[in-house]
Structure formats: structure tokens, C-alpha cells
Scaffold this active site. Structure first.
Site, PDB file in Angstrom:
ATOM      1  CG  HIS A  74      59.903  38.450  37.509  1.00 28.38           C
ATOM      2  ND1 HIS A  74      60.694  37.490  36.932  1.00 28.38           N
ATOM      3  CD2 HIS A  74      60.606  39.612  37.451  1.00 28.38           C
ATOM      4  CE1 HIS A  74      61.829  38.045  36.531  1.00 28.38           C
ATOM      5  NE2 HIS A  74      61.807  39.331  36.852  1.00 28.38           N
ATOM      6  CD  GLU A  76      56.592  34.172  36.432  1.00 23.87           C
ATOM      7  OE1 GLU A  76      57.095  33.572  35.470  1.00 23.87           O
ATOM      8  OE2 GLU A  76      56.798  35.383  36.653  1.00 23.87           O
ATOM      9  CB  CYS A 104      63.106  33.909  35.247  1.00 21.36           C
ATOM     10  SG  CYS A 104      62.758  34.586  36.899  1.00 21.36           S
ATOM     11  CB  CYS A 107      59.585  32.958  38.737  1.00 18.95           C
ATOM     12  SG  CYS A 107      59.523  34.774  38.704  1.00 18.95           S
TER      13      CYS A 107
END
Length: 177
Positions: A74, A76, A104, A107
Site C-alpha cells: 500500500h 502508506e 486501512c 496501514c
């Protein structure tokens, strides 16, 4: 066996080039927005992230899940990893994460574990957001660290980018049936 990915729908959005003279929240969120455009062009969900520390970009990332076939790739996570490497410490106590969509749960956990001082996201995620959307990792009792959480900067622009990506993908998929 994996089937090849269809190419990304053409991205109708242009990168932006904010003035280097005013390095405020909008400046850094614009850089995250640009990362999201790069994600779109790579046929990834268009989410981008920037980590800023003491006025400098120390990490940046965009979703790379499809490319890397890694569910943890991801924006992040990539930006936080890059920032820790750049700073030379896993503790990002003085850093801010700018991200185009609310992190999410995975993260959000990384935000807490890396001791980020602040997170600013553009749009909330009521289904999977881990910093207030669906639930709030930052408010779990007994946490040894919490961060400041803010939202809204470039909300409309980031929402339009994300919604357009999925709308164009659906339209293309319906047209191929």
C-alpha cells in the site's frame, strides 16, 4: 495461472506542480495526489502517500499491490518504509503522513508502530478506514502511542480521482462482456 492485467483506463487527470515557497498541508497533499495519479497509470488503485519531516519529503509511495503481487504494498506502507530508511530510524516522531484516502487497518497499525506524529488524509473510508472511518486504531485503550489525525485537505479532488478510476474500470468491463 495469472491472467494478464488489462491496461489501466486512460487517466484524465493531470499532475499538479505546487509552489515550493509554501510548504503547507495542501502542498504535501498535492504531492500525494500526484503519486495517486502515477498509481492509476500503473493500473493500481489510485492512492498516494507522502511522509514529510521538518519541511522535507522523506518518503513517498503509491499503491503497488497488483504490480508486486504483495497485499502489503500500500502507498502508506511504502512511504513509511522509505521515510524510516531516509531518516535512519524507525521512530518517525516528527513526521506527518499525507495520504489521499484514510489508511486501512494494516496501514493504521503501521502509523502507530512507526510513531508518526500526525496523519492527514483527504477522504475517509467508512468501510475499511482504520483511523476513524470504520473504527479507530488510534483510540484503542492501552496504546503506547497515538497520533494527531486530520482529514479533508483536497477532499473533492481525491474523491473525484478515486471514483473516476473505478467508474471507468466498470464501464470498460461492462463493454467487454
Amino acid at each position: 495461472m495469472d491472467s494478464p492485467l488489462k491496461p489501466a483506463p486512460d487517466c484524465p487527470f493531470q499532475k499538479r506542480y505546487p509552489s515550493q515557497l509554501v510548504r503547507d498541508d495542501k502542498f504535501y497533499m498535492t504531492l500525494a495526489y500526484n503519486e495517486a495519479i502515477d498509481a492509476w497509470k500503473a493500473n493500481e488503485v489510485p492512492i498516494g502517500a507522502i511522509v514529510e519531516c521538518r519541511g522535507e519529503v522523506v518518503g513517498k509511495g503509491r499503491n503497488q499491490v497488483e504490480f508486486s503481487k504483495d497485499p502489503t504494498a500500500h502507498a502508506e506502507m511504502i512511504a513509511i518504509t522509505q521515510a524510516a530508511s531516509s531518516i535512519g530510524d524507525w521512530r518517525l516522531n516528527e513526521a506527518t503522513l499525507y495520504v489521499t484516502k484514510e489508511p486501512c487497518p494494516m496501514c493504521s497499525g503501521a502509523v502507530i508502530m512507526s510513531r508518526l506524529k500526525r496523519v492527514l488524509y483527504a477522504i475517509p473510508d467508512p468501510k475499511m478506514g482504520g483511523l476513524g472511518g470504520a473504527f479507530n486504531v488510534n483510540e484503542y485503550p492501552g496504546m503506547n502511542h497515538t497520533c494527531l489525525v486530520e482529514s479533508g485537505t483536497l477532499h473533492d479532488d481525491c474523491m473525484e480521482l478515486l471514483q473516476s478510476f473505478f467508474r471507468l474500470k466498470r464501464e470498460r468491463n461492462q463493454g467487454s462482456i
